[in-house]
Scaffold this motif. Structure first.
Motif, PDB file in Angstrom:
ATOM      1  N   GLY A  97       0.794  -1.215   0.000  1.00  0.00           N
ATOM      2  CA  GLY A  97       0.000   0.000   0.000  1.00  0.00           C
ATOM      3  C   GLY A  97       0.828   1.268   0.000  1.00  0.00           C
ATOM      4  O   GLY A  97       1.989   1.285   0.424  1.00  0.00           O
ATOM      5  N   SER A  98       0.214   2.339  -0.488  1.00  0.00           N
ATOM      6  CA  SER A  98       0.742   3.698  -0.360  1.00  0.00           C
ATOM      7  C   SER A  98      -0.331   4.523   0.338  1.00  0.00           C
ATOM      8  O   SER A  98      -1.458   4.066   0.517  1.00  0.00           O
ATOM      9  CB  SER A  98       1.050   4.286  -1.739  1.00  0.00           C
ATOM     10  OG  SER A  98      -0.158   4.603  -2.418  1.00  0.00           O
ATOM     11  N   LEU A  99      -0.003   5.739   0.713  1.00  0.00           N
ATOM     12  CA  LEU A  99      -1.002   6.605   1.345  1.00  0.00           C
ATOM     13  C   LEU A  99      -2.213   6.796   0.447  1.00  0.00           C
ATOM     14  O   LEU A  99      -3.354   6.807   0.914  1.00  0.00           O
ATOM     15  CB  LEU A  99      -0.385   7.970   1.665  1.00  0.00           C
ATOM     16  CG  LEU A  99       0.239   8.152   3.041  1.00  0.00           C
ATOM     17  CD1 LEU A  99       0.801   9.549   3.172  1.00  0.00           C
ATOM     18  CD2 LEU A  99      -0.777   7.874   4.143  1.00  0.00           C
ATOM     19  N   LYS A 100      -1.964   6.948  -0.857  1.00  0.00           N
ATOM     20  CA  LYS A 100      -3.065   7.231  -1.782  1.00  0.00           C
ATOM     21  C   LYS A 100      -4.088   6.103  -1.808  1.00  0.00           C
ATOM     22  O   LYS A 100      -5.284   6.319  -1.570  1.00  0.00           O
ATOM     23  CB  LYS A 100      -2.514   7.499  -3.182  1.00  0.00           C
ATOM     24  CG  LYS A 100      -3.580   7.640  -4.282  1.00  0.00           C
ATOM     25  CD  LYS A 100      -4.537   8.799  -4.032  1.00  0.00           C
ATOM     26  CE  LYS A 100      -3.855  10.128  -4.221  1.00  0.00           C
ATOM     27  NZ  LYS A 100      -3.354  10.376  -5.571  1.00  0.00           N
ATOM     28  N   ASP A 101      -3.617   4.881  -2.102  1.00  0.00           N
ATOM     29  CA  ASP A 101      -4.595   3.797  -2.228  1.00  0.00           C
ATOM     30  C   ASP A 101      -5.208   3.429  -0.883  1.00  0.00           C
ATOM     31  O   ASP A 101      -6.358   3.007  -0.809  1.00  0.00           O
ATOM     32  CB  ASP A 101      -3.986   2.571  -2.907  1.00  0.00           C
ATOM     33  CG  ASP A 101      -2.631   2.193  -2.364  1.00  0.00           C
ATOM     34  OD1 ASP A 101      -2.572   1.673  -1.245  1.00  0.00           O
ATOM     35  OD2 ASP A 101      -1.627   2.416  -3.058  1.00  0.00           O
ATOM     36  N   TYR A 102      -4.445   3.630   0.202  1.00  0.00           N
ATOM     37  CA  TYR A 102      -4.982   3.345   1.533  1.00  0.00           C
ATOM     38  C   TYR A 102      -6.133   4.304   1.860  1.00  0.00           C
ATOM     39  O   TYR A 102      -7.204   3.885   2.329  1.00  0.00           O
ATOM     40  CB  TYR A 102      -3.867   3.460   2.574  1.00  0.00           C
ATOM     41  CG  TYR A 102      -4.328   3.262   3.995  1.00  0.00           C
ATOM     42  CD1 TYR A 102      -4.684   2.001   4.474  1.00  0.00           C
ATOM     43  CD2 TYR A 102      -4.419   4.347   4.869  1.00  0.00           C
ATOM     44  CE1 TYR A 102      -5.121   1.820   5.777  1.00  0.00           C
ATOM     45  CE2 TYR A 102      -4.846   4.173   6.178  1.00  0.00           C
ATOM     46  CZ  TYR A 102      -5.198   2.907   6.629  1.00  0.00           C
ATOM     47  OH  TYR A 102      -5.622   2.743   7.919  1.00  0.00           O
ATOM     48  N   ILE A 103      -5.935   5.597   1.595  1.00  0.00           N
ATOM     49  CA  ILE A 103      -6.982   6.589   1.869  1.00  0.00           C
ATOM     50  C   ILE A 103      -8.172   6.383   0.941  1.00  0.00           C
ATOM     51  O   ILE A 103      -9.335   6.402   1.370  1.00  0.00           O
ATOM     52  CB  ILE A 103      -6.414   8.024   1.728  1.00  0.00           C
ATOM     53  CG1 ILE A 103      -5.399   8.304   2.848  1.00  0.00           C
ATOM     54  CG2 ILE A 103      -7.527   9.062   1.733  1.00  0.00           C
ATOM     55  CD1 ILE A 103      -4.607   9.575   2.655  1.00  0.00           C
ATOM     56  N   PHE A 104      -7.895   6.166  -0.356  1.00  0.00           N
ATOM     57  CA  PHE A 104      -8.983   5.972  -1.325  1.00  0.00           C
ATOM     58  C   PHE A 104      -9.805   4.733  -0.974  1.00  0.00           C
ATOM     59  O   PHE A 104     -11.042   4.749  -1.067  1.00  0.00           O
ATOM     60  CB  PHE A 104      -8.396   5.858  -2.736  1.00  0.00           C
ATOM     61  CG  PHE A 104      -9.413   5.965  -3.835  1.00  0.00           C
ATOM     62  CD1 PHE A 104      -9.937   7.195  -4.193  1.00  0.00           C
ATOM     63  CD2 PHE A 104      -9.839   4.843  -4.532  1.00  0.00           C
ATOM     64  CE1 PHE A 104     -10.878   7.311  -5.209  1.00  0.00           C
ATOM     65  CE2 PHE A 104     -10.785   4.939  -5.552  1.00  0.00           C
ATOM     66  CZ  PHE A 104     -11.290   6.179  -5.891  1.00  0.00           C
ATOM     67  N   TYR A 105      -9.137   3.679  -0.546  1.00  0.00           N
ATOM     68  CA  TYR A 105      -9.825   2.444  -0.165  1.00  0.00           C
ATOM     69  C   TYR A 105     -10.721   2.674   1.051  1.00  0.00           C
ATOM     70  O   TYR A 105     -11.863   2.199   1.106  1.00  0.00           O
ATOM     71  CB  TYR A 105      -8.796   1.357   0.130  1.00  0.00           C
ATOM     72  CG  TYR A 105      -9.390   0.049   0.612  1.00  0.00           C
ATOM     73  CD1 TYR A 105     -10.088  -0.784  -0.258  1.00  0.00           C
ATOM     74  CD2 TYR A 105      -9.247  -0.344   1.944  1.00  0.00           C
ATOM     75  CE1 TYR A 105     -10.637  -1.987   0.184  1.00  0.00           C
ATOM     76  CE2 TYR A 105      -9.783  -1.549   2.395  1.00  0.00           C
ATOM     77  CZ  TYR A 105     -10.480  -2.360   1.517  1.00  0.00           C
ATOM     78  OH  TYR A 105     -11.019  -3.541   1.959  1.00  0.00           O
ATOM     79  N   ASN A 106     -10.215   3.419   2.026  1.00  0.00           N
ATOM     80  CA  ASN A 106     -11.010   3.701   3.222  1.00  0.00           C
ATOM     81  C   ASN A 106     -12.212   4.589   2.921  1.00  0.00           C
ATOM     82  O   ASN A 106     -13.263   4.456   3.556  1.00  0.00           O
ATOM     83  CB  ASN A 106     -10.133   4.345   4.296  1.00  0.00           C
ATOM     84  CG  ASN A 106      -9.374   3.328   5.118  1.00  0.00           C
ATOM     85  OD1 ASN A 106      -9.885   2.776   6.088  1.00  0.00           O
ATOM     86  ND2 ASN A 106      -8.143   3.040   4.708  1.00  0.00           N
ATOM     87  N   LEU A 107     -12.072   5.491   1.955  1.00  0.00           N
ATOM     88  CA  LEU A 107     -13.170   6.386   1.612  1.00  0.00           C
ATOM     89  C   LEU A 107     -14.214   5.717   0.726  1.00  0.00           C
ATOM     90  O   LEU A 107     -15.410   6.002   0.847  1.00  0.00           O
ATOM     91  CB  LEU A 107     -12.634   7.640   0.894  1.00  0.00           C
ATOM     92  CG  LEU A 107     -11.834   8.644   1.739  1.00  0.00           C
ATOM     93  CD1 LEU A 107     -11.256   9.726   0.839  1.00  0.00           C
ATOM     94  CD2 LEU A 107     -12.691   9.266   2.836  1.00  0.00           C
TER      95      LEU A 107
END
Length: 515
Positions: A163-173
């Motif tokens: 994971g990266s910050l981007k996909d982690y945040i997008f996945y959570n949203l």
């Protein structure tokens, strides 16, 4: 652009190294309202630079919710949310896509032993660079994963997803597990020509393609999860545009979108960037090139050590505590700038090599450390502050010289927290020997993200439209006398780097033995 564009509002969310900002924009670039939150950078060891992904995600929700609440008071509703995140982050995730570790940031250089070995193979280094447009360096997830495989085998074996910050945040949203072309292109594992993960590099790293998110365009959107929407005080089904990385979005946000235009940024770190219609590589491997949209790329070079050096001076040398400054109602950086302004250009012969966390462009050398050179008894804290400002500009000048090989540079636009300091802007103009343009919108990445939102819904046709949305606030012309001073000192700065290679490596080796 369409005539109804002024009615729409997109919230650009810019997730940085130490803080996140959400800003609501109209399509004409009007900043309607904003919110920000901060989180700590964790440095448990000299070469480690981590953050808690949980803290960051909580901060992301907080700023979106606060911005949405402000919009409600203005009787406005956002058309969507668009993301910008810092580059080169990495965390191993379990089968439920939960982090197994803290997120390693771009500043994390624990993998320098891995990088040292990779660089010994010149053929491999050039092959990887020509495929990915990313020089071999500890900032890239490529090296971080190799470090995990070698030094944290248990975590590596438990890791099901990368994971990266981007996909982690997008996945959570949204619940969707994807990554944008821009973030993927900053990993060191993405084939720029094919615009997808490079199978040969993944095999070398020891991971499978299905451990990585599928790659999508930077204007790709998914719908906000219903439960999350309720927490954020938003309507269910609002689109979330995945966006790009903060670095490439700065050019969009400040209108540096035409040939010959360059963006210069100093925040926590720093960078110079120029747009190009295709991936570009440098024969000396000094620069990188990352994706912005399906048709646009950004070539440039980032330095590790920007405003973080001033923060170190504030805390460790000047000892300007937050309570102390609040009691006298003074911003510590304003006070530091004032002190530095009393020192002549060149800081009376004091030079700072600002390599506190190693360096990225153009040296790509993690085995570097900071150094004040030329100290004498007449130097004080004011000289050290000025030398720090100048040293950071010398680092950017090294990148500037590399980028000049890609074409004539006609216009340099500035952004980042350093734009609050007229002194620092003048120093950079003098060091580069070029005029600088300060746009009226210096929060480039957040607006750049919002622009991708407006493009996704058809309100804005192309990123080139932003050129006419950004106005010039002020220009800084180089002062001839200062230009000559800085040429002389920059030459010494460059020679110090090249002449002290072994000493830098030896002191890093010594420091590592202490932990």
């Amino acid at each position: 652009m369409k005539t109804n564009s002024s009615n729409k509002v997109w919230v650009g969310v810019d997730v940085g190294t130490t803080g996140v900002r959400a800003i609501a924009y109209n399509a004409d670039s009007t900043n309607i309202c904003s919110s920000e939150a901060f989180y700590p950078l964790l440095t448990p060891r000299p070469d480690w630079a981590e953050e808690s992904p949980f803290q960051i995600y909580e901060a992301v929700e907080e700023v979106i919710r606060n911005t949405v609440d402000q919009l409600r008071y203005k009787n406005l509703k956002p058309a969507g949310i668009a993301l910008s995140t810092v580059m080169h982050s990495f965390a191993g995730l379990d089968s439920a896509k939960k982090p197994l570790m803290n997120m390693q940031t771009w500043a994390d250089s624990r993998s320098l032993d891995i990088v040292r070995e990779l660089k010994k193979d010149n053929t491999l280094s050039h092959n990887f660079y020509n495929k990915t447009c990313c020089p071999i360096h500890a900032c890239y997830p490529l090296a971080k994963i190799l470090w995990l495989r070698k030094h944290a085998k248990d975590t590596f074996q438990k890791m099901k997803y990368i994971g990266s910050l981007k996909d982690y945040i997008f996945y959570n949203l949204t619940g969707e597990w994807v990554i944008d072309h821009s973030t993927a292109s900053t990993s060191g594992m993405y084939n720029a020509g094919k615009m997808d993960w490079d199978e040969d590099i993944l095999k070398y790293v020891g991971i499978k393609k299905d451990a990585l998110p599928p790659v999508v365009s930077t204007t790709y959107h998914a719908l906000l999860d219903g439960q999350i929407a309720e927490r954020l005080h938003l309507s269910c089904g609002i689109p979330v545009v995945i966006g790009a990385t903060d670095g490439v979005l700065v050019n969009v946000g400040i209108g540096a979108v035409n040939p010959g235009q360059l963006s210069a940024t100093i925040g926590t770190s720093g960078a110079l960037r120029m747009l190009t219609t295709k991936p570009r590589v440098d024969k000396y491997m000094r620069t990188w090139c990352y994706n912005l949209t399906d048709e646009m790329w950004v070539a440039g070079g980032a330095i590790n050590n920007g405003g973080m050096v001033l923060r170190w001076l504030r805390d460790k040398v000047c000892h300007y505590s937050k309570n102390q400054m609040e009691n006298i109602d003074v911003d510590p950086y304003d006070l530091m700038t004032l002190k530095a302004s009393h020192v002549a250009p060149g800081a009376d012969g004091l030079i700072l090599l600002p390599f506190f966390t190693g360096e990225r462009a153009p040296y790509w050398n993690s085995e570097l450390r900071g150094m004040f050179f030329g100290l004498s008894l007449n130097h004080g804290r004011s000289h050290m502050i000025r030398a720090a400002m100048e040293g950071i500009c010398y680092s950017l000048n090294s990148v500037f010289k590399a980028l000049q090989d890609f074409g004539e540079i006609k216009d340099i636009r500035v952004s980042g927290s350093f734009t609050k300091s007229s002194l620092w802007l003048q120093i950079l103009a003098d060091v580069l020997g070029k005029e600088l343009v300060l746009p009226d919108n210096s929060e480039g990445a957040a607006f750049g993200a919002a622009v991708l939102g407006f493009i996704s819904d058809g309100t804005i046709k192309s990123i080139n439209d932003t050129a006419k949305l950004v106005n010039i606030k002020k220009t800084y012309k180089p002062i001839a006398e200062n230009v000559e001073t800085y040429k002389q000192l920059y030459d010494i700065f460059s020679r110090l780097y090249y002449n002290l290679q072994k000493e830098f490596a030896d002191i890093v080796s010594y420091q590592n033995q202490l932990h």
